[in-house]
Design a protein around this motif. Structure first.
Motif, PDB file in Angstrom:
ATOM      1  N   ARG A 109       7.777  -2.945   9.133  1.00  0.00           N
ATOM      2  CA  ARG A 109       6.451  -3.078   9.747  1.00  0.00           C
ATOM      3  C   ARG A 109       5.572  -1.881   9.416  1.00  0.00           C
ATOM      4  NH1 ARG A 109       8.105  -5.272  15.832  1.00  0.00           N
ATOM      5  NH2 ARG A 109       8.405  -7.474  15.249  1.00  0.00           N
ATOM      6  N   GLU A 110       6.148  -0.684   9.464  1.00  0.00           N
ATOM      7  CA  GLU A 110       5.383   0.513   9.157  1.00  0.00           C
ATOM      8  C   GLU A 110       4.946   0.516   7.689  1.00  0.00           C
ATOM      9  OE1 GLU A 110       3.385   3.963   9.862  1.00  0.00           O
ATOM     10  OE2 GLU A 110       4.350   2.625  11.321  1.00  0.00           O
ATOM     11  N   GLN A 111       5.889   0.169   6.799  1.00  0.00           N
ATOM     12  CA  GLN A 111       5.535   0.110   5.379  1.00  0.00           C
ATOM     13  C   GLN A 111       4.494  -0.979   5.124  1.00  0.00           C
ATOM     14  OE1 GLN A 111       9.424  -0.520   3.683  1.00  0.00           O
ATOM     15  NE2 GLN A 111       9.812   1.664   3.371  1.00  0.00           N
ATOM     16  N   ALA A 112       4.662  -2.138   5.748  1.00  0.00           N
ATOM     17  CA  ALA A 112       3.729  -3.254   5.557  1.00  0.00           C
ATOM     18  C   ALA A 112       2.335  -2.892   6.052  1.00  0.00           C
ATOM     19  CB  ALA A 112       4.245  -4.496   6.280  1.00  0.00           C
ATOM     20  N   ARG A 113       2.289  -2.124   7.132  1.00  0.00           N
ATOM     21  CA  ARG A 113       0.989  -1.713   7.661  1.00  0.00           C
ATOM     22  C   ARG A 113       0.251  -0.840   6.634  1.00  0.00           C
ATOM     23  NH1 ARG A 113       2.768   0.647  11.781  1.00  0.00           N
ATOM     24  NH2 ARG A 113       2.834  -1.232  13.083  1.00  0.00           N
ATOM     25  N   GLY A 114       0.981   0.097   6.033  1.00  0.00           N
ATOM     26  CA  GLY A 114       0.352   0.961   5.039  1.00  0.00           C
ATOM     27  C   GLY A 114      -0.086   0.201   3.801  1.00  0.00           C
ATOM     28  N   VAL A 115       0.770  -0.712   3.311  1.00  0.00           N
ATOM     29  CA  VAL A 115       0.417  -1.520   2.138  1.00  0.00           C
ATOM     30  C   VAL A 115      -0.783  -2.403   2.444  1.00  0.00           C
ATOM     31  CG1 VAL A 115       1.196  -3.429   0.678  1.00  0.00           C
ATOM     32  CG2 VAL A 115       2.696  -1.471   1.083  1.00  0.00           C
ATOM     33  N   GLY A 116      -0.806  -2.986   3.648  1.00  0.00           N
ATOM     34  CA  GLY A 116      -1.916  -3.858   4.025  1.00  0.00           C
ATOM     35  C   GLY A 116      -3.243  -3.122   4.056  1.00  0.00           C
ATOM     36  N   GLU A 117      -3.226  -1.893   4.593  1.00  0.00           N
ATOM     37  CA  GLU A 117      -4.469  -1.103   4.634  1.00  0.00           C
ATOM     38  C   GLU A 117      -4.961  -0.791   3.228  1.00  0.00           C
ATOM     39  OE1 GLU A 117      -3.454   2.296   6.908  1.00  0.00           O
ATOM     40  OE2 GLU A 117      -3.429   1.242   8.845  1.00  0.00           O
ATOM     41  N   ARG A 130      -0.774 -13.435   7.032  1.00  0.00           N
ATOM     42  CA  ARG A 130       0.123 -14.589   7.073  1.00  0.00           C
ATOM     43  C   ARG A 130       0.761 -14.724   8.450  1.00  0.00           C
ATOM     44  NH1 ARG A 130       3.234 -13.461   1.312  1.00  0.00           N
ATOM     45  NH2 ARG A 130       1.695 -14.424  -0.056  1.00  0.00           N
ATOM     46  N   GLN A 131       1.274 -15.923   8.702  1.00  0.00           N
ATOM     47  CA  GLN A 131       1.883 -16.206   9.993  1.00  0.00           C
ATOM     48  C   GLN A 131       3.273 -15.580  10.121  1.00  0.00           C
ATOM     49  OE1 GLN A 131       0.339 -17.764  12.595  1.00  0.00           O
ATOM     50  NE2 GLN A 131      -1.464 -17.658  11.264  1.00  0.00           N
ATOM     51  N   SER A 132       3.968 -15.433   9.013  1.00  0.00           N
ATOM     52  CA  SER A 132       5.331 -14.905   9.067  1.00  0.00           C
ATOM     53  C   SER A 132       5.499 -13.811   8.014  1.00  0.00           C
ATOM     54  CB  SER A 132       6.347 -16.023   8.815  1.00  0.00           C
ATOM     55  OG  SER A 132       6.127 -16.620   7.549  1.00  0.00           O
ATOM     56  N   PRO A 133       6.402 -12.874   8.265  1.00  0.00           N
ATOM     57  CA  PRO A 133       6.623 -11.788   7.296  1.00  0.00           C
ATOM     58  C   PRO A 133       7.121 -12.326   5.960  1.00  0.00           C
ATOM     59  CG  PRO A 133       7.644 -11.285   9.425  1.00  0.00           C
ATOM     60  CD  PRO A 133       7.233 -12.725   9.469  1.00  0.00           C
ATOM     61  N   GLN A 134       6.675 -11.680   4.886  1.00  0.00           N
ATOM     62  CA  GLN A 134       7.096 -12.018   3.533  1.00  0.00           C
ATOM     63  C   GLN A 134       7.608 -10.744   2.852  1.00  0.00           C
ATOM     64  OE1 GLN A 134       7.120 -15.177   2.346  1.00  0.00           O
ATOM     65  NE2 GLN A 134       6.382 -15.817   4.368  1.00  0.00           N
ATOM     66  N   PRO A 135       8.408 -10.887   1.793  1.00  0.00           N
ATOM     67  CA  PRO A 135       8.947  -9.684   1.133  1.00  0.00           C
ATOM     68  C   PRO A 135       7.873  -8.673   0.753  1.00  0.00           C
ATOM     69  CG  PRO A 135      10.019 -11.639   0.272  1.00  0.00           C
ATOM     70  CD  PRO A 135       8.922 -12.123   1.175  1.00  0.00           C
ATOM     71  N   GLU A 136       6.713  -9.168   0.278  1.00  0.00           N
ATOM     72  CA  GLU A 136       5.675  -8.258  -0.195  1.00  0.00           C
ATOM     73  C   GLU A 136       4.669  -7.893   0.890  1.00  0.00           C
ATOM     74  OE1 GLU A 136       4.499 -12.485  -0.857  1.00  0.00           O
ATOM     75  OE2 GLU A 136       6.272 -11.266  -1.327  1.00  0.00           O
ATOM     76  N   GLY A 137       4.895  -8.302   2.141  1.00  0.00           N
ATOM     77  CA  GLY A 137       3.999  -7.911   3.225  1.00  0.00           C
ATOM     78  C   GLY A 137       3.468  -9.086   4.009  1.00  0.00           C
ATOM     79  N   MET A 138       2.446  -8.807   4.794  1.00  0.00           N
ATOM     80  CA  MET A 138       1.873  -9.836   5.669  1.00  0.00           C
ATOM     81  C   MET A 138       0.596 -10.439   5.105  1.00  0.00           C
ATOM     82  SD  MET A 138       3.761 -10.363   8.335  1.00  0.00           S
ATOM     83  CE  MET A 138       2.595 -11.251   9.359  1.00  0.00           C
ATOM     84  N   GLU A 139       0.186 -10.018   3.918  1.00  0.00           N
ATOM     85  CA  GLU A 139      -1.113 -10.460   3.399  1.00  0.00           C
ATOM     86  C   GLU A 139      -0.974 -11.569   2.348  1.00  0.00           C
ATOM     87  OE1 GLU A 139      -1.238  -6.969   5.400  1.00  0.00           O
ATOM     88  OE2 GLU A 139      -0.380  -7.013   3.385  1.00  0.00           O
TER      89      GLU A 139
END
Length: 558
Positions: A357-365, A399-408
């Motif tokens: 979640r922390e990594q995904a947050r940074g990638v998403g930003e 996205r509605q569910s987590p994916q390997p490359e993130g939530m976007e």
């Protein structure tokens, strides 16, 4: 960058050696001349699929090699160094036989096709004829945006964390849902391990028992035969020793001269008597040491019977029981600590989830910030390509569910005309518009690539006129910072190139061959004239081609 390409007996090429330079190189030729052969050969060197059809008709094999200068490619040098391959230069070689088999080498060392592909991704980027179709897929949009954002390593770490998270969740679920099965397995293992503990079969004990059983089982027979042999040698009524003594006694009274003639025989008989006496003593010692022990034989046979019974029970060979004992013991130890494992797994799942979640947050930003810049950069290129009124947007949705490359999820949207809302690229009706949009996106993506060698395979399809000249200018600008090779059918694009490679098909008797040549200035004028006016060149067409080339080169200089 790509510096050399050598082709032997590939498609309709018998021999070709190309020296390539930096800047923009245009690759032209009549339809069907074989422009795709050059890219096909390069593709094989980069790990693309090969088949027997790659080999020139009548040849035994196709031999292809591509040499790259990797001084400015730290990722490629690091890849080679990790595999203990020379990293000062890079030579990829591929051989395809007429039977369809293929072999590969990297810097002279055998390699797999997968190795060629992995290294090739660090050497050169190919924007092919099917780039339009790829750009209609949202997976491509996400990859291009991530490349533009420059956070490939962060996305790779994110994907790795996701896969570890999911694998740990799956293991925890299996242990939790299969509790009854685990308990039953634990009970069975306890019984099996206890049985093998009681058996306590040593590593080499089986061989020792079998040897001892054989000796004990035949001890009585062996003792009887040894005693009989001793009697044959040493008995008063015709034993070997008695007979040898008699023979010596008969020779002893012979006259001196006769004894001298038989001295060697007398010596041999004397030595034989000594040997037989020693043999008799050894037979007696053996007989005295041999004990008949029926009780020990019974115990050994019982022990062997138990070993074979348990081996049959476990469906293994008797000598495999010690190894089986260790395996079952280790499995039991793992299950005995199952409750502890469950707690540890729950903790690991939570830790991996929080990390993802922390990594995904940074990638998403980073993605959302890059999306705005990417959209503006493509918008600028579209204006340059005579689509100034078009509006290009990069939509980043959660996205509605987590994916390997993130939530976007990422989509490229375009509004070609004012007043129309942006729509997905797949809804763009005009082929010409899609070609220009595709080229604009690829140019932006290429500018932010860490790889300086780029290949464009007829990406200017559907473009003409003044826009074609602009496309050529775009490609030339890209080439000024690296190496760009473009297969084109547009003279406006070819005229902008720093170098011009011409491909033609030649018929010779009963065969057809492809020839490629780097054109000088006069050759470039003739080729541009052909592209402008067809096969029959007029003075007007040649003059137009000369003017186009001069204007392009002078414009580039300014």
């Amino acid at each position: 960058m790509l510096t050399q390409l050598a082709i032997r007996d590939y498609a309709i090429v018998d021999t070709l050696d190309l020296e390539l330079a930096g800047g923009m190189t245009a690759i032209t030729g009549e339809t069907g001349a074989g422009k795709s052969i050059l890219l096909g050969a390069l593709g094989l060197c980069l790990g693309e699929r090969a088949d027997a059809g790659s080999v020139r008709h009548g040849a035994e094999r196709a031999d292809l090699s591509a040499r790259f200068d990797i001084a400015a490619l730290p990722a490629a040098r690091a890849w080679l160094a990790e595999r203990e391959l020379p990293a000062d230069d890079c030579l990829l070689r591929r051989v395809v036989t007429a039977g369809g088999r293929s072999k590969a080498w990297i810097n002279g060392q055998p390699a797999t096709v997968a190795d060629l592909k992995m290294l090739g991704e660090r050497l050169i980027e190919i924007h092919g004829q099917h780039a339009h179709q790829a750009l209609l897929q949202e997976e491509t949009h996400l990859r291009l945006l991530d490349d533009f954002a420059g956070h490939r390593s962060a996305v790779a770490e994110l994907t790795d964390t996701f896969r570890r998270w999911q694998a740990t969740r799956k293991r925890l679920k299996q242990l939790t849902e299969n509790g009854d099965e685990v308990q039953a397995r634990r009970q069975l293992l306890r019984y099996q391990v206890e049985e093998l503990d009681l058996l306590a079969l040593g590593e080499d004990e089986l061989a020792t028992l079998e040897h001892e059983q054989e000796q004990l089982a035949h001890a009585e027979e062996t003792l009887r035969e040894a005693q009989h042999a001793a009697e044959c040698c040493d008995s008063d009524d015709g034993g070997v020793l008695a007979l040898l003594s008699q023979a010596l006694q008969r020779l002893d009274p012979l006259p001196g001269s006769d004894r001298g003639a038989l001295a060697e025989v007398i010596g041999m008989l004397g030595e034989a008597r000594i040997q037989v006496e020693e043999a008799v003593r050894e037979l007696h010692r053996f007989a005295d040491a041999t004990e008949l022990d029926p009780e020990r034989l019974t115990w050994v046979e019982s022990r062997l019977g138990e070993v074979h019974r348990i081996a049959r029970k476990h469906h293994v060979m008797p000598d495999e029981l010690p190894a089986l004992h260790r395996r079952l013991h280790q499995e039991l130890e793992g299950l005995e600590g199952g409750d502890h494992d469950l707690e540890a797994l729950r903790s690991e799942v939570e830790s991996l989830r929080d990390r993802w979640r922390e990594q995904a947050r940074g990638v998403g930003e980073t993605r959302r910030e890059a999306a705005s810049r990417f959209g503006k950069a493509v918008q600028e290129q579209l204006a340059f390509l005579a689509m100034g009124k078009a509006r290009f947007e990069v939509e980043v949705a959660t996205r509605q569910s987590p994916q390997p490359e993130g939530m976007e999820g990422v989509r490229f949207l375009i509004s070609a005309n004012p007043g129309q809302p942006p729509r997905p690229l797949s809804k763009v009706a005009s082929g010409g518009e899609l070609s220009r949009i595709s080229l604009a996106i690829q140019v932006v993506a290429a500018r932010h690539s860490t790889i300086p060698s780029l290949v464009f395979d007829e990406v200017d399809v559907g473009i003409s006129g003044a826009t074609a000249e602009i496309v050529g200018q775009l490609l030339r600008r890209l080439g000024e910072n690296g190496q760009v090779m473009t297969v084109t059918h547009l003279p406006q694009v070819a005229a902008q190139a720093h170098h011009h490679l011409h491909i033609e098909k030649q018929a010779r008797r009963d065969t057809t061959l492809t020839r490629m040549a780097l054109l000088d200035e006069a050759g470039r004028v003739s080729e541009l004239a052909r592209m402008l006016g067809g096969v029959h060149l007029s003075d007007r067409t040649l003059a137009h081609a000369r003017e186009m080339l001069d204007a392009s080169q002078q414009g580039a200089a300014h």
